[in-house]
Scaffold this active site. Sequence first.
Site, short mmCIF file in Angstrom:
data_model
loop_
_atom_site.label_atom_id
_atom_site.label_comp_id
_atom_site.label_asym_id
_atom_site.label_seq_id
_atom_site.Cartn_x
_atom_site.Cartn_y
_atom_site.Cartn_z
N HIS A 172 0.84 -1.21 0.00
CA HIS A 172 0.00 0.00 0.00
C HIS A 172 0.87 1.26 0.00
O HIS A 172 0.63 2.21 -0.75
CB HIS A 172 -0.87 0.07 1.26
CG HIS A 172 -1.95 -0.96 1.35
ND1 HIS A 172 -2.14 -1.74 2.47
CD2 HIS A 172 -2.93 -1.31 0.48
CE1 HIS A 172 -3.19 -2.52 2.30
NE2 HIS A 172 -3.68 -2.29 1.08
N LYS A 220 -17.37 -6.19 6.49
CA LYS A 220 -16.20 -6.94 6.95
C LYS A 220 -16.19 -6.89 8.48
O LYS A 220 -15.52 -6.08 9.09
CB LYS A 220 -14.91 -6.33 6.40
CG LYS A 220 -14.63 -6.74 4.96
CD LYS A 220 -13.20 -6.38 4.58
CE LYS A 220 -12.96 -6.66 3.10
NZ LYS A 220 -11.64 -6.17 2.65
O1 PNS Z 1 -8.73 -2.79 0.46
P1 PNS Z 1 -9.97 -3.30 -0.20
O2 PNS Z 1 -10.87 -3.96 0.81
O3 PNS Z 1 -9.67 -4.19 -1.37
O4 PNS Z 1 -10.73 -2.01 -0.78
C1 PNS Z 1 -11.90 -2.16 -1.56
C2 PNS Z 1 -12.58 -0.79 -1.79
C3 PNS Z 1 -12.84 -0.11 -0.47
C4 PNS Z 1 -11.66 0.08 -2.62
C5 PNS Z 1 -13.89 -1.05 -2.56
O5 PNS Z 1 -14.61 -2.06 -1.92
C6 PNS Z 1 -14.79 0.18 -2.67
O6 PNS Z 1 -14.48 1.10 -3.40
N1 PNS Z 1 -15.90 0.18 -1.90
C7 PNS Z 1 -16.81 1.31 -1.84
C8 PNS Z 1 -18.20 0.95 -2.31
C9 PNS Z 1 -18.37 1.24 -3.77
O7 PNS Z 1 -18.15 2.34 -4.23
N2 PNS Z 1 -18.78 0.20 -4.51
C10 PNS Z 1 -18.93 0.26 -5.94
C11 PNS Z 1 -17.62 -0.05 -6.63
S1 PNS Z 1 -17.95 -0.39 -8.28
#
Ligand code: PNS
Length: 164
Positions: A17, A41
């Site tokens: 990261h 989660k």
């Molecule tokens: O570190 P992670 O858990 O892989 O991060 C995933 C994250 C937070 C980047 C992704 O789940 C996200 O953007 N969630 C927000 C909800 C959202 O906008 N969903 C539509 C995406 S197409």
Amino acid sequence: MATALCPGSFDPVTNGHLDIIERTSRHFDTVIVAVIRNPQKAQSLFTLEERQAMLAEVTAHLSNIRIEFFKGLLVDFAKDHGAAAIVKGLRAVSDFDYELQMAQMNQKLSGIDTFFISTSPQYSFLSSSLVREVARFGGDVSTLVPPAVAKRLEGRFGNADGAA
Ligand code: PNS
């Protein structure tokens, strides 16, 4: 002034990261590290405040970084904060399908583009979930996470018996 988002769970932040955040910070005026408040989660290891504290500590050398929480759609947060781009690291082909799908959905919803940075090869196997597992069972995470995070993991799991 171009602002980019580096979104994620960061439970905890890893060297992978940090590599992406540092490289993003060279290309944008401001980078918001967007930590999701993630009710689905349920098994988070660190609280949001702990994750924020670790992120703040490991990015302290970067002057153009902010750490914020978001819930709901990432693109709504991006619009509210005037972010021009979402930046993600791509570790391997296995990341690609889902990341492409999310990038296309986010573009469709908002017009905001996602930029992919290739993960540095030394971090291509690295994930927060594996770090949690290795630390839980007493493995050495000192080359996987920044020292401040390794210390927190040690504090959480103690010795090598995996007792949390
Ligand atoms: O570190 P992670 O858990 O892989 O991060 C995933 C994250 C937070 C980047 C992704 O789940 C996200 O953007 N969630 C927000 C909800 C959202 O906008 N969903 C539509 C995406 S197409």
